[in-house]
Design a protein around this motif. Structure first.
Motif, short mmCIF file in Angstrom:
data_model
loop_
_atom_site.label_atom_id
_atom_site.label_comp_id
_atom_site.label_asym_id
_atom_site.label_seq_id
_atom_site.Cartn_x
_atom_site.Cartn_y
_atom_site.Cartn_z
N LYS A 189 -52.82 11.11 25.65
CA LYS A 189 -53.89 11.87 24.99
C LYS A 189 -54.39 11.15 23.75
O LYS A 189 -55.60 11.10 23.48
CB LYS A 189 -53.38 13.26 24.61
N ILE A 190 -53.48 10.57 22.99
CA ILE A 190 -53.86 9.83 21.77
C ILE A 190 -54.74 8.64 22.13
O ILE A 190 -55.73 8.34 21.43
CB ILE A 190 -52.60 9.38 21.01
N CYS A 191 -54.42 7.97 23.24
CA CYS A 191 -55.15 6.76 23.64
C CYS A 191 -56.42 7.04 24.44
O CYS A 191 -57.14 6.10 24.79
CB CYS A 191 -54.24 5.87 24.49
N SER A 192 -56.70 8.29 24.73
CA SER A 192 -57.88 8.59 25.54
C SER A 192 -59.15 8.17 24.80
O SER A 192 -59.24 8.25 23.56
CB SER A 192 -57.95 10.08 25.88
N ILE A 193 -60.14 7.72 25.56
CA ILE A 193 -61.40 7.26 24.98
C ILE A 193 -62.06 8.36 24.15
O ILE A 193 -62.52 8.13 23.03
CB ILE A 193 -62.36 6.77 26.09
N ASP A 194 -62.09 9.57 24.68
CA ASP A 194 -62.73 10.68 23.95
C ASP A 194 -62.04 10.93 22.62
O ASP A 194 -62.71 11.17 21.60
CB ASP A 194 -62.69 11.96 24.80
N ASN A 195 -60.71 10.86 22.61
CA ASN A 195 -59.98 11.09 21.36
C ASN A 195 -60.24 9.98 20.36
O ASN A 195 -60.36 10.23 19.15
CB ASN A 195 -58.48 11.20 21.63
#
Length: 334
Positions: A10-16
């Motif tokens: 989740k931390i590495c997601s593009i949106d985040n």
């Protein structure tokens, strides 16, 4: 208590990461580092995602500077890319830290803050005879890396995230194994969480009815002086043995006589600026005047500085000093 895992995805997601970029650039969009990053936004975000995912992110590229108001502090500013990382982490981890905190902890929390803490303290002063103020010696500089790491392991089990936390923690020290940098977003969360078990001990074991904490500033209230002395002794022992922290000499006061807290002098039915706040702002006005006369200071910066003080002072009964500020600015305009 169930520990949180599988958070790095989740931390590495593009949106985040785009959200983290937006938060990190807020109020700084014309800074050169922000402009440079934004000019190649998509490739930079993609590179950051790759570095975070494979655990090869650069941490600890700090710029240091000293502030002298209200006291001498060394501020540690991370480079812009690292600030994005801090926001990316806390976008995902905020709720897990928040769950650990008692209601009456007020620093760096949504719907809390300075003025909520002050209102809570004033309310308590109307119901209690005594108040004690506790403050830790050099709090940020004294936080133990080992103790903090163990505490983080109690709420997170994601090994890659814990390694990233450890990298951030170990990127800075005042002495070996001690200190977190004032200025990092992650430091605000770490410092608040570091005292969470201490807060629960105060409320649930010692049964202190009214206990208020704003970062490392603590107020406890009661109607029996001996009981308050015992609470202070127990809290001091807890801080020394489990947190490796020491208190400054505690301040005991009658509520009706007032107590200094967060820059104000609080009474049950009124609020004043404390002595240090008044001294600090009058000194700042004189300094600003001299710089302006020498053309070393942007007038807009002085306006912002004065507006910030007026906002701060407005909470207290401060008509006289606010008039001085307004008069000062009118004179400087002329």
């Amino acid at each position: 208590m169930k520990r949180a895992g599988n958070l790095m995805e989740k931390i590495c997601s593009i949106d985040n990461l785009y959200l983290a970029f937006y938060k990190a650039s807020k109020g700084k969009r014309f800074d050169s580092a922000v402009v440079d990053f934004r000019n190649n936004l998509h490739p930079n975000i993609a590179l950051l995602q790759k570095q975070l995912s494979n655990g090869k992110i650069s941490i600890g590229n700090y710029h240091y500077f000293t502030i002298f108001d209200p006291k001498i502090r060394q501020i540690c500013a991370a480079e812009f890319t690292e600030r994005i990382v801090h926001h990316a982490i806390m976008n995902v981890c905020h709720d897990f830290f928040e769950r650990q905190l008692i209601y009456d902890t007020y620093a760096t929390r949504p719907k809390k803050g300075t003025y909520a803490a002050l209102e809570r303290a004033k309310s308590a002063m109307k119901k209690n005879q005594y108040v004690v103020k506790l403050d830790f010696k050099k709090y940020f500089d004294s936080i133990s890396h080992d103790v903090l790491t163990i505490k983080l392991q109690k709420i997170f089990k994601d090994r890659q995230l814990l390694n990233l936390f450890k990298q951030i923690i170990d990127s800075y020290h005042v002495e070996t194994g001690r200190g977190i940098p004032i200025g990092n977003l992650t430091s605000q969360y770490f410092a608040n969480y570091y005292l969470s078990e201490f807060d629960h001990y105060a409320k649930e074991t010692l049964k202190i009815d009214t206990y208020i904490r704003y970062m490392d500033d603590i107020l406890i209230f009661g109607n029996e002086k001996d009981t308050l002395h015992l609470h202070v002794s127990n809290l001091n022992e807890k801080a020394k043995t489990e947190l490796l922290l020491s208190f400054k000499p505690p301040v005991f006061a009658l509520c009706k006589k007032g107590i200094s807290f967060l820059g104000y002098k609080l009474f049950p039915n009124k609020t004043l600026l404390n002595r240090m706040s008044k001294k600090r702002f009058l000194k700042s006005m004189r300094s600003s005047s001299n710089l302006l006369k020498q053309n070393h200071f942007d007038e807009k910066k002085i306006q912002m500085k004065l507006f910030g003080f007026l906002t701060f002072a407005k909470y207290a009964y401060s008509k006289r000093i606010r008039r001085k500020v307004s008069t000062f600015y009118a004179e400087e305009e002329n």
